[in-house]
Design a protein around this motif. Sequence first.
Motif, PDB file in Angstrom:
ATOM      1  N   ARG A  55       0.824  -1.221   0.000  1.00  0.00           N
ATOM      2  CA  ARG A  55       0.000   0.000   0.000  1.00  0.00           C
ATOM      3  C   ARG A  55       0.849   1.257   0.000  1.00  0.00           C
ATOM      4  N   VAL A  56       1.920   1.269   0.802  1.00  0.00           N
ATOM      5  CA  VAL A  56       2.799   2.441   0.825  1.00  0.00           C
ATOM      6  C   VAL A  56       3.466   2.617  -0.536  1.00  0.00           C
ATOM      7  N   THR A  57       3.876   1.526  -1.141  1.00  0.00           N
ATOM      8  CA  THR A  57       4.484   1.579  -2.470  1.00  0.00           C
ATOM      9  C   THR A  57       3.503   2.175  -3.473  1.00  0.00           C
ATOM     10  N   GLU A  58       2.259   1.735  -3.394  1.00  0.00           N
ATOM     11  CA  GLU A  58       1.212   2.251  -4.289  1.00  0.00           C
ATOM     12  C   GLU A  58       0.964   3.739  -4.045  1.00  0.00           C
ATOM     13  N   GLY A  61       3.947   5.973  -5.140  1.00  0.00           N
ATOM     14  CA  GLY A  61       4.451   5.765  -6.492  1.00  0.00           C
ATOM     15  C   GLY A  61       5.829   5.121  -6.480  1.00  0.00           C
ATOM     16  N   GLU A  62       6.018   4.184  -5.587  1.00  0.00           N
ATOM     17  CA  GLU A  62       7.249   3.407  -5.405  1.00  0.00           C
ATOM     18  C   GLU A  62       8.414   4.216  -4.832  1.00  0.00           C
ATOM     19  N   ARG A  63       8.179   5.436  -4.426  1.00  0.00           N
ATOM     20  CA  ARG A  63       9.235   6.283  -3.876  1.00  0.00           C
ATOM     21  C   ARG A  63       9.557   5.929  -2.429  1.00  0.00           C
ATOM     22  N   GLY A  64       8.543   5.629  -1.649  1.00  0.00           N
ATOM     23  CA  GLY A  64       8.720   5.397  -0.223  1.00  0.00           C
ATOM     24  C   GLY A  64       8.416   6.653   0.582  1.00  0.00           C
ATOM     25  N   VAL A  65       8.437   6.524   1.887  1.00  0.00           N
ATOM     26  CA  VAL A  65       8.097   7.646   2.769  1.00  0.00           C
ATOM     27  C   VAL A  65       9.362   8.330   3.276  1.00  0.00           C
ATOM     28  N   ASP A  66       9.246   9.620   3.536  1.00  0.00           N
ATOM     29  CA  ASP A  66      10.381  10.398   4.027  1.00  0.00           C
ATOM     30  C   ASP A  66      10.555  10.291   5.539  1.00  0.00           C
ATOM     31  N   LEU A  67       9.456  10.093   6.242  1.00  0.00           N
ATOM     32  CA  LEU A  67       9.508  10.040   7.694  1.00  0.00           C
ATOM     33  C   LEU A  67       8.537   8.989   8.209  1.00  0.00           C
ATOM     34  N   ILE A  68       9.024   8.162   9.111  1.00  0.00           N
ATOM     35  CA  ILE A  68       8.164   7.198   9.803  1.00  0.00           C
ATOM     36  C   ILE A  68       8.110   7.618  11.261  1.00  0.00           C
ATOM     37  N   TYR A  69       6.926   7.930  11.744  1.00  0.00           N
ATOM     38  CA  TYR A  69       6.739   8.212  13.162  1.00  0.00           C
ATOM     39  C   TYR A  69       6.226   6.932  13.796  1.00  0.00           C
ATOM     40  N   VAL A  72       5.077   2.919  18.598  1.00  0.00           N
ATOM     41  CA  VAL A  72       4.633   1.578  18.972  1.00  0.00           C
ATOM     42  C   VAL A  72       5.766   0.557  18.997  1.00  0.00           C
ATOM     43  N   GLY A  73       6.498   0.435  17.896  1.00  0.00           N
ATOM     44  CA  GLY A  73       7.531  -0.596  17.773  1.00  0.00           C
ATOM     45  C   GLY A  73       6.914  -1.925  17.372  1.00  0.00           C
ATOM     46  N   GLY A  74       7.698  -2.983  17.425  1.00  0.00           N
ATOM     47  CA  GLY A  74       7.193  -4.321  17.150  1.00  0.00           C
ATOM     48  C   GLY A  74       7.238  -4.697  15.686  1.00  0.00           C
ATOM     49  N   GLU A  75       6.470  -5.731  15.357  1.00  0.00           N
ATOM     50  CA  GLU A  75       6.481  -6.327  14.025  1.00  0.00           C
ATOM     51  C   GLU A  75       6.042  -5.360  12.931  1.00  0.00           C
ATOM     52  N   THR A  76       5.000  -4.590  13.186  1.00  0.00           N
ATOM     53  CA  THR A  76       4.527  -3.636  12.182  1.00  0.00           C
ATOM     54  C   THR A  76       5.599  -2.593  11.908  1.00  0.00           C
ATOM     55  N   ALA A  77       6.258  -2.137  12.935  1.00  0.00           N
ATOM     56  CA  ALA A  77       7.325  -1.149  12.770  1.00  0.00           C
ATOM     57  C   ALA A  77       8.451  -1.706  11.917  1.00  0.00           C
ATOM     58  N   ALA A  78       8.815  -2.943  12.160  1.00  0.00           N
ATOM     59  CA  ALA A  78       9.890  -3.570  11.387  1.00  0.00           C
ATOM     60  C   ALA A  78       9.526  -3.648   9.908  1.00  0.00           C
ATOM     61  N   SER A  79       8.271  -3.931   9.610  1.00  0.00           N
ATOM     62  CA  SER A  79       7.870  -4.045   8.204  1.00  0.00           C
ATOM     63  C   SER A  79       7.852  -2.693   7.499  1.00  0.00           C
ATOM     64  N   THR A  80       7.704  -1.596   8.235  1.00  0.00           N
ATOM     65  CA  THR A  80       7.677  -0.279   7.592  1.00  0.00           C
ATOM     66  C   THR A  80       9.040   0.122   7.059  1.00  0.00           C
ATOM     67  N   LEU A  81      10.097  -0.476   7.570  1.00  0.00           N
ATOM     68  CA  LEU A  81      11.425  -0.136   7.077  1.00  0.00           C
ATOM     69  C   LEU A  81      11.576  -0.451   5.593  1.00  0.00           C
ATOM     70  N   LYS A  82      10.775  -1.379   5.091  1.00  0.00           N
ATOM     71  CA  LYS A  82      10.787  -1.694   3.661  1.00  0.00           C
ATOM     72  C   LYS A  82      10.207  -0.548   2.836  1.00  0.00           C
ATOM     73  N   SER A  83       9.520   0.383   3.505  1.00  0.00           N
ATOM     74  CA  SER A  83       8.805   1.440   2.808  1.00  0.00           C
ATOM     75  C   SER A  83       9.469   2.807   2.941  1.00  0.00           C
ATOM     76  N   ILE A  84      10.643   2.858   3.522  1.00  0.00           N
ATOM     77  CA  ILE A  84      11.280   4.149   3.731  1.00  0.00           C
ATOM     78  C   ILE A  84      12.072   4.553   2.485  1.00  0.00           C
ATOM     79  N   ALA A  85      11.982   5.834   2.137  1.00  0.00           N
ATOM     80  CA  ALA A  85      12.691   6.349   0.971  1.00  0.00           C
ATOM     81  C   ALA A  85      14.179   6.511   1.300  1.00  0.00           C
ATOM     82  N   ARG A  86      14.976   6.566   0.276  1.00  0.00           N
ATOM     83  CA  ARG A  86      16.395   6.837   0.465  1.00  0.00           C
ATOM     84  C   ARG A  86      16.547   8.175   1.196  1.00  0.00           C
TER      85      ARG A  86
END
Length: 92
Positions: A55-58, A61-69, A72-86
Amino acid sequence: MLGAAGNSGAAAVQLGKALGATVIAVAGGRSKTEFCARHGADHVIDHRTEDLTARVTEITGERGVDLIYDPVGGETAASTLKSIARGGRIAP
């Protein structure tokens, strides 16, 4: 924004919007995602029923996010690292 339906998450959604950001809120369950939408999130992802990375990729537009707030932490947080922009950042 992870945990966007919590106290600090809701404040972060509103602050992000006030600063002109496009806000992608992540929460679990229909009532929480509706709460996020009511508080100004541009996009809402239910991490219980949707593929967060896809969903984040969609949305970005495949760019990723600039900031992750992430208050919470945990499993969901770990998966968001795949969605962070350079050059993106994580704010705990």
